[in-house]
Scaffold this motif. Structure first.
Motif, PDB file in Angstrom:
ATOM      1  N   GLU A   1      24.880  14.122  21.701  1.00 43.94           N
ATOM      2  CA  GLU A   1      26.045  13.663  20.611  1.00 43.94           C
ATOM      3  C   GLU A   1      25.283  13.333  19.395  1.00 43.94           C
ATOM      4  OE1 GLU A   1      29.375  12.349  23.607  1.00 43.94           O
ATOM      5  OE2 GLU A   1      28.374  10.584  22.310  1.00 43.94           O
ATOM      6  N   VAL A   2      25.707  13.537  18.242  1.00 40.14           N
ATOM      7  CA  VAL A   2      25.289  13.217  17.083  1.00 40.14           C
ATOM      8  C   VAL A   2      26.401  12.439  16.435  1.00 40.14           C
ATOM      9  CG1 VAL A   2      24.213  13.969  14.819  1.00 40.14           C
ATOM     10  CG2 VAL A   2      23.781  14.989  16.802  1.00 40.14           C
TER      11      VAL A   2
ATOM     12  N   PHE B   1      26.526  19.280   7.824  1.00 39.12           N
ATOM     13  CA  PHE B   1      26.064  19.239   9.067  1.00 39.12           C
ATOM     14  C   PHE B   1      25.448  20.665   9.540  1.00 39.12           C
ATOM     15  CE2 PHE B   1      25.286  18.715  13.703  1.00 39.12           C
ATOM     16  CZ  PHE B   1      24.511  17.585  13.677  1.00 39.12           C
ATOM     17  N   HIS B   2      24.269  20.881   9.536  1.00 42.81           N
ATOM     18  CA  HIS B   2      23.901  22.274   9.875  1.00 42.81           C
ATOM     19  C   HIS B   2      22.736  22.381  10.871  1.00 42.81           C
ATOM     20  CE1 HIS B   2      21.994  26.269   8.324  1.00 42.81           C
ATOM     21  NE2 HIS B   2      22.506  26.429   9.439  1.00 42.81           N
ATOM     22  N   LEU B   3      23.190  22.695  12.166  1.00 50.90           N
ATOM     23  CA  LEU B   3      22.451  22.678  13.212  1.00 50.90           C
ATOM     24  C   LEU B   3      21.610  24.137  13.668  1.00 50.90           C
ATOM     25  CD1 LEU B   3      21.461  20.848  15.956  1.00 50.90           C
ATOM     26  CD2 LEU B   3      23.613  21.809  16.888  1.00 50.90           C
TER      27      LEU B   3
ATOM     28  N   LEU C   1      29.678  14.409  16.866  1.00 48.06           N
ATOM     29  CA  LEU C   1      29.708  15.856  17.084  1.00 48.06           C
ATOM     30  C   LEU C   1      28.947  16.043  18.311  1.00 48.06           C
ATOM     31  CD1 LEU C   1      28.831  16.880  13.526  1.00 48.06           C
ATOM     32  CD2 LEU C   1      30.959  16.745  14.371  1.00 48.06           C
ATOM     33  N   THR C   2      29.362  17.172  19.190  1.00 47.88           N
ATOM     34  CA  THR C   2      28.703  17.360  20.488  1.00 47.88           C
ATOM     35  C   THR C   2      28.748  18.992  20.517  1.00 47.88           C
ATOM     36  OG1 THR C   2      30.858  17.764  21.832  1.00 47.88           O
ATOM     37  CG2 THR C   2      29.548  15.526  21.744  1.00 47.88           C
TER      38      THR C   2
ATOM     39  N   ASP D   1      18.358  26.489  15.736  1.00 59.24           N
ATOM     40  CA  ASP D   1      17.745  26.517  16.792  1.00 59.24           C
ATOM     41  C   ASP D   1      16.350  26.672  16.519  1.00 59.24           C
ATOM     42  OD1 ASP D   1      17.480  29.239  16.159  1.00 59.24           O
ATOM     43  OD2 ASP D   1      18.578  29.987  17.972  1.00 59.24           O
ATOM     44  N   ALA D   2      15.296  26.646  17.416  1.00 61.40           N
ATOM     45  CA  ALA D   2      14.085  26.982  17.222  1.00 61.40           C
ATOM     46  C   ALA D   2      13.748  28.090  16.280  1.00 61.40           C
ATOM     47  CB  ALA D   2      13.063  26.866  18.652  1.00 61.40           C
ATOM     48  N   GLN D   3      14.535  29.004  16.093  1.00 59.95           N
ATOM     49  CA  GLN D   3      14.090  30.290  15.169  1.00 59.95           C
ATOM     50  C   GLN D   3      14.822  30.296  13.849  1.00 59.95           C
ATOM     51  OE1 GLN D   3      13.391  34.152  17.140  1.00 59.95           O
ATOM     52  NE2 GLN D   3      13.208  33.240  18.835  1.00 59.95           N
ATOM     53  N   HIS D   4      15.448  29.033  13.867  1.00 59.29           N
ATOM     54  CA  HIS D   4      16.289  28.951  12.616  1.00 59.29           C
ATOM     55  C   HIS D   4      17.508  29.653  12.444  1.00 59.29           C
ATOM     56  CE1 HIS D   4      13.300  26.832   9.638  1.00 59.29           C
ATOM     57  NE2 HIS D   4      13.172  26.433  10.737  1.00 59.29           N
ATOM     58  N   PHE D   5      18.148  30.081  13.598  1.00 59.52           N
ATOM     59  CA  PHE D   5      19.535  30.758  13.665  1.00 59.52           C
ATOM     60  C   PHE D   5      20.564  29.401  13.641  1.00 59.52           C
ATOM     61  CE2 PHE D   5      16.851  34.185  15.342  1.00 59.52           C
ATOM     62  CZ  PHE D   5      17.158  35.018  14.534  1.00 59.52           C
ATOM     63  N   THR D   6      21.532  29.591  13.010  1.00 60.79           N
ATOM     64  CA  THR D   6      22.636  28.510  12.908  1.00 60.79           C
ATOM     65  C   THR D   6      23.490  28.666  14.287  1.00 60.79           C
ATOM     66  OG1 THR D   6      22.797  28.689  10.559  1.00 60.79           O
ATOM     67  CG2 THR D   6      24.668  27.738  11.693  1.00 60.79           C
ATOM     68  N   VAL D   7      23.551  27.455  14.769  1.00 59.13           N
ATOM     69  CA  VAL D   7      24.264  27.372  16.030  1.00 59.13           C
ATOM     70  C   VAL D   7      25.615  26.458  15.818  1.00 59.13           C
ATOM     71  CG1 VAL D   7      22.535  28.061  17.698  1.00 59.13           C
ATOM     72  CG2 VAL D   7      22.838  25.741  16.918  1.00 59.13           C
ATOM     73  N   TYR D   8      25.748  25.865  14.415  1.00 64.52           N
ATOM     74  CA  TYR D   8      26.755  24.995  14.415  1.00 64.52           C
ATOM     75  C   TYR D   8      26.661  24.724  13.088  1.00 64.52           C
ATOM     76  CZ  TYR D   8      30.216  21.139  14.035  1.00 64.52           C
ATOM     77  OH  TYR D   8      31.113  20.492  13.940  1.00 64.52           O
ATOM     78  N   ALA D   9      27.737  24.712  12.102  1.00 66.13           N
ATOM     79  CA  ALA D   9      27.621  24.216  10.711  1.00 66.13           C
ATOM     80  C   ALA D   9      28.947  23.666  10.367  1.00 66.13           C
ATOM     81  CB  ALA D   9      27.313  25.510   9.894  1.00 66.13           C
ATOM     82  N   GLU D  10      29.268  22.817   9.581  1.00 66.61           N
ATOM     83  CA  GLU D  10      30.335  22.374   9.115  1.00 66.61           C
ATOM     84  C   GLU D  10      30.281  21.574   7.709  1.00 66.61           C
ATOM     85  OE1 GLU D  10      33.873  19.252  10.383  1.00 66.61           O
ATOM     86  OE2 GLU D  10      32.493  19.683  11.884  1.00 66.61           O
ATOM     87  N   MET D  11      30.827  21.854   6.800  1.00 67.82           N
ATOM     88  CA  MET D  11      31.044  21.186   5.498  1.00 67.82           C
ATOM     89  C   MET D  11      31.973  20.205   5.726  1.00 67.82           C
ATOM     90  SD  MET D  11      30.234  24.620   3.017  1.00 67.82           S
ATOM     91  CE  MET D  11      31.255  23.661   1.757  1.00 67.82           C
ATOM     92  N   MET D  12      31.729  18.743   4.912  1.00 71.59           N
ATOM     93  CA  MET D  12      32.517  17.813   4.922  1.00 71.59           C
ATOM     94  C   MET D  12      33.106  17.432   6.420  1.00 71.59           C
ATOM     95  SD  MET D  12      32.340  17.227   1.762  1.00 71.59           S
ATOM     96  CE  MET D  12      33.392  16.046   1.335  1.00 71.59           C
ATOM     97  N   PRO D  13      32.081  17.127   7.182  1.00 69.56           N
ATOM     98  CA  PRO D  13      32.489  16.620   8.479  1.00 69.56           C
ATOM     99  C   PRO D  13      33.359  15.278   8.396  1.00 69.56           C
ATOM    100  CG  PRO D  13      30.249  16.297   8.276  1.00 69.56           C
ATOM    101  CD  PRO D  13      30.451  17.223   7.226  1.00 69.56           C
TER     102      PRO D  13
END
Length: 123
Positions: free
Chosen positions: A87-88, A101-103, A122-123, A105-117
Motif C-alpha cells: 500500500e502506498v 502517481f506512476h508505477l 493505493l494498492t 516495473d523493473a523494465q520501465h513498463f507502466t503497471v499503474y498510472a493516475e493523474m490527480m490521485p
C-alpha cells in the motif's frame, strides 16, 4: 572496473562489430535495456534502501537524464512486492495543484498510472 566501461563492453560484444547495416535483435535490445535499468536500481537501493522514497532535486543541465518537466519534484523508490501487495499512501496536496502517481516495473513498463490521485491508499 567502471560500470560505464563494463556496460559499453557488454553492449559492444552483444551487438557485434560496429557495422552500418547491423540491426540488433529484440532480445539484445531487451538485455541491454534491462542491464542498464538494473544498474540504476541497484545504485538507488545502495543509497536509499528498499521501500523508502527518495526526493530528488529539481533537474538542471548537470543531470544525466533530464526529467520530463524541469519544474516538477520527483520521488522514487524500489518497492519489494515478493510478499504480496504493497500500500502506498498519497499525501494531501492543495486543490488545483498537479499530482500524478506512476508505477513502473523493473523494465520501465507502466503497471499503474493516475493523474490527480485522491488522497488515500493505493494498492
Amino acid at each position: 572496473m567502471n560500470k560505464t566501461v563494463l556496460a559499453t563492453i557488454i553492449t559492444t560484444l552483444s551487438f557485434g562489430a560496429v557495422a552500418n547495416d547491423y540491426v540488433p535483435t529484440d532480445a539484445q535490445l531487451t538485455a541491454q535495456r534491462t542491464y542498464h535499468h538494473m544498474e540504476n536500481m541497484v545504485e538507488h537501493i545502495e543509497q536509499h534502501g528498499i521501500n523508502h522514497f527518495s526526493q530528488e532535486d529539481l533537474a538542471d543541465h548537470t543531470f544525466f537524464v533530464i526529467t520530463p518537466a524541469l519544474d516538477h519534484l520527483y520521488s522514487k523508490a524500489m518497492i519489494d512486492v515478493t510478499n504480496g501487495a504493497v500500500e502506498v499512501t498519497i499525501p494531501e496536496y492543495d486543490e488545483g495543484r498537479y499530482a500524478s502517481f506512476h508505477l513502473k516495473d523493473a523494465q520501465h513498463f507502466t503497471v499503474y498510472a493516475e493523474m490527480m490521485p485522491t488522497t488515500g491508499v493505493l494498492t
